[in-house]
Design a protein around this motif. Structure first.
Motif, PDB file in Angstrom:
ATOM      1  N   MET A 175       0.797  -1.229   0.000  1.00 47.15           N
ATOM      2  CA  MET A 175       0.000   0.000   0.000  1.00 47.15           C
ATOM      3  C   MET A 175       0.830   1.280   0.000  1.00 47.15           C
ATOM      4  N   SER A 183      -2.424   3.767 -10.146  1.00 48.82           N
ATOM      5  CA  SER A 183      -2.720   3.075  -8.891  1.00 48.82           C
ATOM      6  C   SER A 183      -3.297   1.689  -9.151  1.00 48.82           C
ATOM      7  N   SER A 192      -1.585  -1.861  -8.076  1.00 45.37           N
ATOM      8  CA  SER A 192      -2.263  -2.773  -7.145  1.00 45.37           C
ATOM      9  C   SER A 192      -2.489  -4.141  -7.785  1.00 45.37           C
ATOM     10  N   LEU A 234      -6.627  -7.174  -3.221  1.00 43.82           N
ATOM     11  CA  LEU A 234      -5.638  -6.097  -3.328  1.00 43.82           C
ATOM     12  C   LEU A 234      -5.628  -5.469  -4.717  1.00 43.82           C
ATOM     13  N   GLY A 260      -6.326   0.132  -5.691  1.00 48.06           N
ATOM     14  CA  GLY A 260      -5.822   1.360  -6.300  1.00 48.06           C
ATOM     15  C   GLY A 260      -6.912   2.397  -6.466  1.00 48.06           C
ATOM     16  N   TRP A 275      -0.844  -7.608  -6.340  1.00 44.52           N
ATOM     17  CA  TRP A 275      -1.739  -8.733  -6.043  1.00 44.52           C
ATOM     18  C   TRP A 275      -1.204 -10.018  -6.681  1.00 44.52           C
TER      19      TRP A 275
END
Length: 453
Positions: free
Chosen positions: A289, A326, A330, A369, A373, A334
């Motif tokens: 993150m 983002s 992400s 995950l 974003g 993931w």
């Protein structure tokens, strides 16, 4: 407009976002090392590494509360200062900075007293057991003495990056992180101080970072300067800043509440190994993150400055680019976590049983995950344009209305109760992302119409 910061309104958005985000992302990654390096070394203390790691993990809720108070002030005040600079009101921006410095010093004194007086009861409430309380208490007693350094480092650095001095902001964190990495093995192993050595290394490092940030904001290179005449705290100035900072405060402070909920439930259903795995899971979540948050922080001065200057097209371009980057990041993180969970677990422990347990839990805990974003991009943009209500609402829904109830509801429904506790995170995240996306669609369009006239 303030000519010194006019590049925020004129330079191409893509190039500017890259230039500001790269140091911010680097700073977030470096900042992450403060806690991660401690945990990596602590997990390798001979014979007691696993218990020591679990004990320090119990301290994380308290550390998050300290950071949350810094965010309450700085994450609300820095965007307000950027907006004032966009409006050409530098004196007002410096009044915001001065009031925030004073308030952080006051809060630091209060927090230090609380942590020293109620050290042990807090840690027991946050999930420490008789096996781990000694390690947790030893770490926190030392860490509490450096509260003022933590507050000033996080708080003042937000004002540095908000002016577009991303490289300087990165150096603030780099100075402390490098010092921490050097001091950790010396104090933990060389001086045989164990977890207390890790805490001492952290606060000495933060002290250096704080000194650097204050020197910069008192110097000639900064646009906004700390001036003695503006240091008296003003409620009129601080109130709107604290309102805007309430969302990041809730996000970070709620993490502390969540640790209590997670740790107490996991201790009940899975014991010390489940709590130890949770320390690893939260550490990996930080790895995933924080770079996204660095990207969003790089976008913040662009969005805030141009929102203040009523340049809607640049605000829209900044958000679109932030969202795309983002989501791409992400999704990539993931995929890596799903493919190599054991590699992440092995960063923090050599205990084979704990590695297997944490690798299994990681795939559950970070199942969605790939879409987070969107959550980060929307929430930071709410803050950047001064929409305090929406940012607070998103924070409350995700943590308090969804995640905390699910931690207790899912174990009553699913047969594997430990898995059910870990599953609360992805279920709440999925619902929260959908809610945030819908809310942002309407709120952002309305805000753009207002500044377009």
């Amino acid at each position: 407009m303030d000519n010194k910061n006019e590049f925020l309104a004129t330079e191409p958005v893509g190039k500017l976002l890259f230039r500001l985000s790269l140091p911010s992302i680097t700073a977030q990654i470096i900042n992450m090392l403060y806690n991660l390096v401690d945990r990596i070394y602590i997990g390798r203390i001979p014979e007691v590494g696993s218990l020591a790691l679990t004990g320090v993990g119990v301290c994380l809720p308290v550390i998050l509360i300290v950071s949350a108070f810094a965010a309450l002030i700085s994450m609300g005040a820095a965007p307000r200062a950027s907006i004032r600079m966009g409006e050409g009101k530098r004196d007002d921006a410096e009044r915001i900075l001065g009031s925030c410095v004073s308030l952080q010093l006051i809060l630091s004194a209060v927090l230090t007293a609380v942590l020293l007086i109620w050290n042990r009861p807090l840690l027991l409430a946050f999930g420490a057991s008789e096996n781990t309380i000694g390690y947790a208490s030893g770490y926190l007693r030392v860490y509490a003495l450096g509260t003022v350094c933590v507050q000033l480092t996080l708080g003042m650095n937000a004002f540095i990056t908000a002016q577009g001095f991303a490289k300087t902001g990165m150096l603030t964190v780099l100075i402390g992180a490098v010092t921490n990495i050097i001091l950790d093995p010396i104090l933990i192993f060389g001086c045989k101080m164990g977890v207390q050595g890790a805490a001492l290394a952290t606060i000495l490092s933060q002290a250096l970072s704080a000194a650097w940030a204050i020197c910069f904001l008192c110097g000639k290179k900064t646009t906004l300067r700390i001036r003695p005449k503006y240091l008296a705290p003003s409620f009129r100035i601080l109130a709107p800043c604290l309102a805007l900072g309430l969302a990041p405060f809730i996000m970070q402070a709620s993490e502390s509440v969540l640790f209590v909920c997670f740790n107490s439930s996991l201790q009940r259903y899975g014991g010390d190994i489940a709590v130890g795995a949770m320390t690893i899971l939260t550490s990996v979540m930080q790895i995933a993150m924080l770079p996204m948050q660095g990207l969003a922080q790089g976008a913040q001065p662009i969005s805030s400055y141009n929102f203040g200057a009523k340049n809607a097209s640049r605000v829209k371009k900044t958000f679109s680019l932030l969202l795309c980057c983002s989501l791409a990041y992400s999704a990539l993180m993931w995929a890596i976590v799903m493919l190599f969970p054991r590699a992440f677990a092995m960063l923090f422990t050599t205990d084979a049983a704990l590695i297997d347990y944490a690798a299994w839990a990681l795939r559950i805990y970070q199942a969605v995950l790939c879409i987070l974003g969107l959550q980060i991009a929307c929430q930071m943009t709410f803050i950047s344009i001064g929409n305090a209500r929406a940012s607070i609402l998103v924070a409350i829904v995700r943590k308090f209305l969804l995640l905390i109830p699910l931690i207790y509801i899912l174990p009553r429904i699913l047969p594997n109760q430990v898995m059910a506790v870990y599953l609360a995170e992805p279920v709440s995240d999925f619902i929260a992302v959908v809610f945030t996306g819908v809310l942002f669609f309407f709120q952002f369009r309305r805000a753009m119409r207002e500044i377009e006239g």
